[in-house]
Design an enzyme around this catalytic site. Structure first.
Site, mmCIF file in Angstrom:
data_model
loop_
_atom_site.group_PDB
_atom_site.id
_atom_site.type_symbol
_atom_site.label_atom_id
_atom_site.label_comp_id
_atom_site.label_asym_id
_atom_site.label_seq_id
_atom_site.Cartn_x
_atom_site.Cartn_y
_atom_site.Cartn_z
ATOM 1 N N GLN A 102 -6.291 -6.313 -29.945
ATOM 2 C CA GLN A 102 -5.061 -5.758 -29.411
ATOM 3 C C GLN A 102 -4.972 -6.047 -27.918
ATOM 4 O OE1 GLN A 102 -7.339 -4.179 -31.154
ATOM 5 N NE2 GLN A 102 -6.447 -2.877 -32.712
ATOM 6 N N ARG A 103 -3.764 -6.172 -27.426
ATOM 7 C CA ARG A 103 -3.551 -6.531 -26.020
ATOM 8 C C ARG A 103 -4.340 -5.608 -25.080
ATOM 9 N NH1 ARG A 103 0.315 -9.713 -23.885
ATOM 10 N NH2 ARG A 103 1.563 -9.593 -25.768
#
Length: 179
Positions: free
Chosen positions: A72-73
């Site tokens: 995830q970012r």
């Protein structure tokens, strides 16, 4: 627990492989197909990896430690905390998600800048889907030919069926033993 992974001493002749890529690329599914669990995973059931998973891979008397990090970012900024003592990067791309290939390329550039001279295996995952782009298209999207400072290989695969994964592990063992 995270500090324990980062600071763990490597065993001789046991390459440490970081599995990186965007969320939903198939990293944990690949890890589960290839390895034997060593530690308790931090993954939520049937959800994205929130921390990391570690597994050992054994093939023909050879051993490797695979470390799957969440994609995830918000988690990508922590990837660099795990670069030390890395012998190979396995970068997983969802080859069926063309709209995220640019984002995958940007994250890939950050990885190769952060881990110079380390071999890179790119897995063009989800080849079992009709919308998947072939490995050559993924290689061009990541601009792999620009990386002349390291060994790299791209392999089409399906984490779901396991197709292409044994060839991937064989490449890792080959390139890591040649060091």
């Amino acid at each position: 627990m995270l500090r324990g992974l980062r600071n763990r001493m490597k065993r001789a002749n046991e390459p440490r492989v970081l599995i990186l890529g965007l969320d939903n690329a198939g990293k944990t599914t690949i890890l589960n197909k290839l390895g034997v669990a060593e530690e308790h995973p931090t993954e939520a059931p049937e959800g994205p990896t929130q921390g990391f998973n570690v597994m050992d891979v054994h093939r023909d008397g050879k051993h490797a430690k695979l470390c799957d990090l969440g994609g995830q970012r918000a988690l990508r900024e922590y990837w660099e905390d795990y670069y030390a003592n890395t012998d190979c990067i396995m970068y997983v791309v969802d080859s069926s998600d063309q709209r995220r290939l640019r984002e995958a390329h940007e994250a890939f550039i950050d990885v190769v800048k952060g881990v110079p001279n380390v071999p890179v295996l790119v897995l063009a995952n989800k080849q079992d889907l009709a919308t998947a782009k072939d490995p050559q298209f993924v290689a061009e999207s990541l601009e792999l030919n620009d990386f002349r400072d390291r060994r790299w290989h791209i392999q089409g695969c399906s984490a779901k069926s396991g197709e292409g994964l044994e060839e991937s592990i064989a490449w890792i063992f080959d390139v890591c033993s040649a060091k």
